[in-house]
Design a protein around this motif. Structure first.
Motif, PDB file in Angstrom:
ATOM      1  N   UNK A  49       0.554  -1.281   0.168  1.00  0.00           N
ATOM      2  CA  UNK A  49      -0.062   0.013   0.024  1.00  0.00           C
ATOM      3  C   UNK A  49       0.770   1.256  -0.062  1.00  0.00           C
ATOM      4  N   UNK A  50       2.060   1.215   0.055  1.00  0.00           N
ATOM      5  CA  UNK A  50       2.871   2.321   0.156  1.00  0.00           C
ATOM      6  C   UNK A  50       3.166   2.946  -1.232  1.00  0.00           C
ATOM      7  N   UNK A  51       3.396   4.351  -1.283  1.00  0.00           N
ATOM      8  CA  UNK A  51       3.390   4.714  -2.571  1.00  0.00           C
ATOM      9  C   UNK A  51       4.856   4.666  -2.869  1.00  0.00           C
ATOM     10  N   UNK A  52       5.392   4.671  -4.276  1.00  0.00           N
ATOM     11  CA  UNK A  52       6.693   4.706  -4.837  1.00  0.00           C
ATOM     12  C   UNK A  52       7.691   5.950  -4.207  1.00  0.00           C
ATOM     13  N   UNK A  53       8.601   5.599  -3.955  1.00  0.00           N
ATOM     14  CA  UNK A  53       9.512   6.737  -3.577  1.00  0.00           C
ATOM     15  C   UNK A  53       9.870   7.417  -4.724  1.00  0.00           C
ATOM     16  N   UNK A  54       9.664   8.903  -4.481  1.00  0.00           N
ATOM     17  CA  UNK A  54      10.010   9.841  -5.791  1.00  0.00           C
ATOM     18  C   UNK A  54      11.630  10.194  -5.250  1.00  0.00           C
ATOM     19  N   UNK A  55      12.541  10.216  -6.055  1.00  0.00           N
ATOM     20  CA  UNK A  55      13.793  11.139  -5.845  1.00  0.00           C
ATOM     21  C   UNK A  55      13.668  11.967  -7.048  1.00  0.00           C
ATOM     22  N   UNK A  56      14.363  13.475  -6.588  1.00  0.00           N
ATOM     23  CA  UNK A  56      14.307  14.463  -7.606  1.00  0.00           C
ATOM     24  C   UNK A  56      16.138  14.890  -7.826  1.00  0.00           C
TER      25      UNK A  56
END
Length: 155
Positions: A49-56
């Protein structure tokens, strides 16, 4: 009762089979109540259920072609702040540092052409590439110029 022939010839196989069956039955739970959290009910795990981690990541560039790059920041703003800081520390004209491009979970590159005084006259950027080589090629495509900066984040 007659035993299967492989159990007669291989007593070790019979032992392994008996231990495996015992372990399988001992870990089964039949008719037990669970005090699982609401998110776990219905067969969904917390991991799913966790959202994917976004890296910038971001690239900033000054008028003299000095660049600052950043990667693997949690926000776009933090990535740009780091790239601006890097650009200003490398440039002879820190007041001209400009935010050029940002990327999330991918790669970006900036290509620039310079005038006779050594200042950037034109630039082109590419983002959303899967690899650094693809980002660099896209930044040069139909433009030429020199790659002055590139970055890739964790995917």
């Amino acid at each position: 009762m007659r035993r299967p022939h492989f159990l007669l010839r291989r007593p070790f196989a019979a032992l392994v089979l008996a231990i495996g069956a015992a372990l399988a039955f001992s870990t089964m739970s039949v008719g037990t109540a669970s005090a699982a959290p609401a998110a776990d009910r219905g067969g969904l795990s917390n991991v799913a259920s966790k959202a994917p981690v976004r890296y910038y990541g971001a690239i900033s560039m000054a008028a003299d072609g000095a660049t600052g790059v950043s990667y693997d920041y949690r926000t776009k703003n933090a990535a740009f702040k780091r790239s601006q800081r890097g650009c200003k520390s490398r440039s002879g004209y820190p007041q001209t540092c400009t935010k050029i491009v940002w990327v999330s979970n991918g790669c970006a590159a900036v290509s620039a052409k310079f005038n006779s005084q050594g200042f950037v006259k034109r630039y082109k950027w590419a983002s959303r590439a899967r690899t650094a080589a693809a980002a660099k090629a896209a930044a040069r495509r139909n433009f030429g110029g020199k790659i002055v900066g590139w970055t890739c984040t964790t995917r």
